[in-house]
Design a protein around this motif. Structure first.
Motif, PDB file in Angstrom:
ATOM      1  N   PHE A 103      23.103  -8.346  20.787  1.00 17.29           N
ATOM      2  CA  PHE A 103      23.423  -9.526  19.975  1.00 17.29           C
ATOM      3  C   PHE A 103      24.624  -9.237  19.085  1.00 17.29           C
ATOM      4  O   PHE A 103      24.687  -8.199  18.426  1.00 17.29           O
ATOM      5  CB  PHE A 103      22.226  -9.945  19.119  1.00 17.29           C
ATOM      6  N   GLN A 104      25.572 -10.170  19.070  1.00 21.63           N
ATOM      7  CA  GLN A 104      26.795  -9.998  18.300  1.00 21.63           C
ATOM      8  C   GLN A 104      26.641 -10.384  16.832  1.00 21.63           C
ATOM      9  O   GLN A 104      27.462 -10.023  16.008  1.00 21.63           O
ATOM     10  CB  GLN A 104      27.924 -10.826  18.938  1.00 21.63           C
TER      11      GLN A 104
ATOM     12  N   LEU B 279      15.528 -15.425  25.795  1.00 23.66           N
ATOM     13  CA  LEU B 279      16.511 -14.479  25.262  1.00 23.66           C
ATOM     14  C   LEU B 279      16.364 -13.094  25.846  1.00 23.66           C
ATOM     15  O   LEU B 279      17.048 -12.167  25.465  1.00 23.66           O
ATOM     16  CB  LEU B 279      16.399 -14.399  23.732  1.00 23.66           C
ATOM     17  N   SER B 280      15.413 -12.957  26.762  1.00 20.22           N
ATOM     18  CA  SER B 280      15.188 -11.621  27.311  1.00 20.22           C
ATOM     19  C   SER B 280      15.278 -11.641  28.810  1.00 20.22           C
ATOM     20  O   SER B 280      15.427 -10.671  29.457  1.00 20.22           O
ATOM     21  CB  SER B 280      13.841 -11.080  26.853  1.00 20.22           C
TER      22      SER B 280
ATOM     23  N   HIS C  19      20.093 -17.747  12.774  1.00 12.79           N
ATOM     24  CA  HIS C  19      19.983 -18.946  13.607  1.00 12.79           C
ATOM     25  C   HIS C  19      19.235 -18.654  14.896  1.00 12.79           C
ATOM     26  O   HIS C  19      18.663 -19.558  15.494  1.00 12.79           O
ATOM     27  CB  HIS C  19      21.376 -19.512  13.910  1.00 12.79           C
ATOM     28  N   LEU C  20      19.228 -17.417  15.316  1.00 10.84           N
ATOM     29  CA  LEU C  20      18.614 -17.026  16.576  1.00 10.84           C
ATOM     30  C   LEU C  20      17.457 -16.064  16.311  1.00 10.84           C
ATOM     31  O   LEU C  20      17.583 -15.130  15.515  1.00 10.84           O
ATOM     32  CB  LEU C  20      19.671 -16.353  17.452  1.00 10.84           C
ATOM     33  N   TRP C  21      16.333 -16.324  17.005  1.00 11.38           N
ATOM     34  CA  TRP C  21      15.115 -15.534  16.811  1.00 11.38           C
ATOM     35  C   TRP C  21      14.560 -15.108  18.161  1.00 11.38           C
ATOM     36  O   TRP C  21      14.481 -15.913  19.086  1.00 11.38           O
ATOM     37  CB  TRP C  21      14.064 -16.366  16.071  1.00 11.38           C
ATOM     38  N   LEU C  22      14.154 -13.852  18.252  1.00 13.42           N
ATOM     39  CA  LEU C  22      13.563 -13.304  19.466  1.00 13.42           C
ATOM     40  C   LEU C  22      12.128 -12.920  19.150  1.00 13.42           C
ATOM     41  O   LEU C  22      11.875 -12.146  18.224  1.00 13.42           O
ATOM     42  CB  LEU C  22      14.356 -12.068  19.917  1.00 13.42           C
ATOM     43  N   LEU C  23      11.182 -13.475  19.894  1.00 19.91           N
ATOM     44  CA  LEU C  23       9.773 -13.141  19.729  1.00 19.91           C
ATOM     45  C   LEU C  23       9.388 -12.127  20.788  1.00 19.91           C
ATOM     46  O   LEU C  23       9.685 -12.307  21.968  1.00 19.91           O
ATOM     47  CB  LEU C  23       8.896 -14.388  19.859  1.00 19.91           C
TER      48      LEU C  23
ATOM     49  N   ARG D 184      19.371  -1.101  12.826  1.00 18.35           N
ATOM     50  CA  ARG D 184      20.672  -0.482  13.132  1.00 18.35           C
ATOM     51  C   ARG D 184      21.721  -1.540  13.445  1.00 18.35           C
ATOM     52  O   ARG D 184      22.919  -1.307  13.266  1.00 18.35           O
ATOM     53  CB  ARG D 184      20.555   0.484  14.316  1.00 18.35           C
ATOM     54  N   HIS D 185      21.272  -2.691  13.914  1.00 19.22           N
ATOM     55  CA  HIS D 185      22.194  -3.763  14.295  1.00 19.22           C
ATOM     56  C   HIS D 185      22.178  -4.921  13.303  1.00 19.22           C
ATOM     57  O   HIS D 185      22.722  -5.987  13.588  1.00 19.22           O
ATOM     58  CB  HIS D 185      21.853  -4.245  15.706  1.00 19.22           C
TER      59      HIS D 185
END
Length: 178
Positions: free
Chosen positions: A29-30, A177-178, A9-13, A60-61
């Motif tokens: 991020f959880q 998000l950053s 649902h969440l995206w980081l560019l 890794r996450h």
């Protein structure tokens, strides 16, 4: 969806503005997110080195790693998928997630035709990337999104607060998000 069970649902560019914080953010991020690696500012060799490091951190996450480049390069680099304009990511591959970009009805139709797994529709709100540029706004965003035959990810000027105002469950950000 081309072999993928669920779409984050969440995206980081990524880009040069947020590069300094990407490693830390990916660890915070959880829930699984999608990382769209762009880094257009780097020369090719450095771009690959940074991609490799961020991809390892992301995986890794439990995050997905999508490359903004050709489908061939995304496969060579070991990305989970490819991101770009519908014409640049065609033909799609069964073993890769395809995220098409769209800014209007024509590009949504192209994403539909190629069978993209998702489409990032932008810009919803004003952005630092394109100061003073035209935006879709919530009403036009929703009107265009209804024509997509795949999940729509909102992009452009989104933060947690503006995503809540938009009431859209899939969204992406660079600065937000950053």
């Amino acid at each position: 969806m081309n072999g993928f069970q669920s779409l984050p649902h969440l995206w980081l560019l990524s880009d040069e503005r947020n590069d300094d914080v990407l490693d830390a953010r990916l660890a915070e991020f959880q829930q699984p997110v999608g990382l769209v690696y762009r880094h257009y500012h780097l020369p090719p060799e450095e771009r690959l080195v940074r991609f490799t490091a961020l991809a390892a951190q992301a995986r890794r996450h439990g995050h997905l790693v999508i490359l903004s480049d050709s489908t061939l390069t995304a496969r060579e680099w070991g990305a989970d998928g490819v991101y770009g304009a519908p014409r640049s990511i065609y033909p799609t591959r069964a073993d890769m997630l395809t995220i098409a970009t769209a800014h209007d009805m024509q590009e949504i139709a192209q994403a539909n035709r190629i069978g993209a797994d998702a489409v990032m529709l932008s810009p919803v709100f004003p952005t630092r990337s394109h100061p003073g540029g035209a935006v879709l706004g919530p009403a036009r965003f929703r009107a265009l999104a209804q024509f997509a035959q795949m999940p729509v990810i909102a992009l452009g000027g989104l933060t947690r607060q503006s995503a809540r105002r938009l009431r859209w469950d899939r969204w992406a950000a660079i600065d937000g998000l950053s």
